[in-house]
Write an enzyme that holds these catalytic residues in place. Structure first.
Site, PDB file in Angstrom:
ATOM      1  N   LEU A 116       0.825  -1.209   0.000  1.00 18.30           N
ATOM      2  CA  LEU A 116       0.000   0.000   0.000  1.00 18.30           C
ATOM      3  C   LEU A 116       0.864   1.267   0.000  1.00 18.30           C
ATOM      4  CD1 LEU A 116      -2.729  -1.248   2.538  1.00 18.30           C
ATOM      5  CD2 LEU A 116      -2.832  -1.262   0.029  1.00 18.30           C
ATOM      6  N   ASP A 163       4.078   4.788  -7.139  1.00 15.75           N
ATOM      7  CA  ASP A 163       3.696   5.067  -5.756  1.00 15.75           C
ATOM      8  C   ASP A 163       3.862   6.541  -5.407  1.00 15.75           C
ATOM      9  OD1 ASP A 163       3.575   2.341  -5.900  1.00 15.75           O
ATOM     10  OD2 ASP A 163       5.367   1.994  -4.699  1.00 15.75           O
TER      11      ASP A 163
END
Ligand code: GLA
Length: 372
Positions: A116, A163
């Site tokens: 994540l 990211d």
């Protein structure tokens, strides 16, 4: 900064984790991706100093205070979590920006090792804090690149810019359409609640590491596949039939994932922009999982079990997210099916002897920003 305005001397900045709706391992292949920012952030409370030192602490590591000379960061042997913020300071200095000294206090709510992007959240919270503290003339695109460079060169993980792009550029209520080949991005409305849907995130509680061999190995295979096909990057392969010309079956599978994944991103973006029912993207997400499992070969028994359980519970689509070899799964569920879906996954994990998964509902949230 306009004339007469004094620079910010302290404050708190936040950068979010992300889940990728679709477009995995496409970033370093100059392809496409479609992440959203998570509500969970890393915050960086920062104070400007003039002593030539950077001091870093983390609420999650209360026993350690790292204090280093900024001029000596190239030689720093600090390992572990503190290397990410130090890498960002070092990257600013390496690019010729002046950082006279800083105290950085980190507090992270993005699950670590869950696919994540907790690392990018750390990097981008520090990068934006330093930019504002010292009024550095750095664009958002350079913020993204500073985070990536810190991760690639200082931490030693050969990642792309997915990211950091998500952490900096995402906006609430939208997915972020990224075109890595052109260096362009666009906001795509992504309001699931309006259509009675939710995006369930399942952290399978099997941590992954981007700096071990698997991720870099896949990147190398993609580069070899592109070279064998006579193209600069796999993005340039427009016709999937061209891949069949690859004689090495491993490279053929890797290339097939990238080429079909790029097509899936474009199909999802078209579906969302068309304003139709977002349930239509479900099968595309599930096809993305099959491709990561069978062609890119980066799934795990836990990730596969979570996807299968989500689909068995009635999810419209489900797939693993992030770099692979562990981490999280997303499932697109009708809101009233979210809880039974999470329960079925937990039951099946228990029966299989897997660690208990952690679940939450992701709402498309804001990118990096000052919070106080
Ligand atoms: C990790 C990397 C990204 C990207 C994803 C896979 O999150 O940091 O650059 O390659 O894996 O899509």
């Amino acid at each position: 900064m306009s004339a007469g305005e004094s620079p910010v001397r302290h404050g708190t900045w936040a950068a979010p984790g992300r889940v990728n709706i679709i477009g995995e391992h496409t970033d370093y292949n100059a392809g496409y991706a479609l992440p959203i920012a998570l509500p969970q952030t890393v915050t960086c409370a920062a104070r400007a100093t003039t002593d030539g030192l950077v001091q870093v602490t983390s609420r999650q590591h209360p026993d350690t205070t790292v204090r280093e000379s900024i001029a000596g960061l190239a030689e720093s042997r600090t390992a572990g979590w503190a290397r990410y913020p130090l890498g960002v300071v070092h990257e600013y200095v390496r690019r010729g920006y002046e950082i006279p000294g800083a105290v950085l206090e980190l507090d992270g709510a993005v699950p670590v090792g869950a696919g994540l992007s907790s690392s990018a959240a750390v990097e981008c919270s520090v990068a934006i804090a330093l930019r504002d503290l010292f009024a550095l003339p750095v664009t958002d695109a350079e913020l993204v690149d500073i985070g990536r460079a810190a991760e690639n060169s200082y931490v030693g993980a050969a990642t792309g810019t997915l990211d950091q792009s998500a952490a900096v550029l995402c906006t609430a209520g939208h997915a972020l359409f990224l075109d890595f080949g052109k260096g362009e991005h666009a906001q795509v409305p992504f309001d699931l609640t309006a259509t009675g849907l939710e995006l369930l995130v399942v952290d399978t509680n099997t941590p992954h590491q981007l700096s071990d061999g698997g991720y870099a190995g896949r990147r190398g295979e993609c580069e070899r596949a592109a070279a064998a096909l006579g193209v600069g990057t796999l993005r340039e392969v427009a016709d999937p039939a061209d891949i069949e010309g690859l004689t090495d079956p491993v490279l053929r599978r890797r290339a097939r994932h990238i080429v079909t994944e790029n097509a899936r991103v474009l199909a999802v973006v078209d579906a969302l922009r068309g304003g139709g029912d977002p349930r239509a993207i479900g099968p595309i997400l599930t096809a993305g999982h099959a491709s990561l499992r069978d062609d890119f070969e980066i799934s795990t028994p836990q990730l596969d079990a979570a996807v299968e359980a989500a689909l068995a519970a009635g999810a419209h689509g489900s797939r693993m997210v992030g770099g692979g070899f562990g981490g999280s799964v997303i499932a697109l569920t009708d809101a009233d099916r979210t809880r039974p879906t999470a329960e079925l996954i937990a039951t099946r994990f228990d029966a299989a002897g897997f660690a208990a998964p952690r679940t939450f509902v992701a709402v498309p949230s804001a990118g990096a920003r000052r919070v106080s």
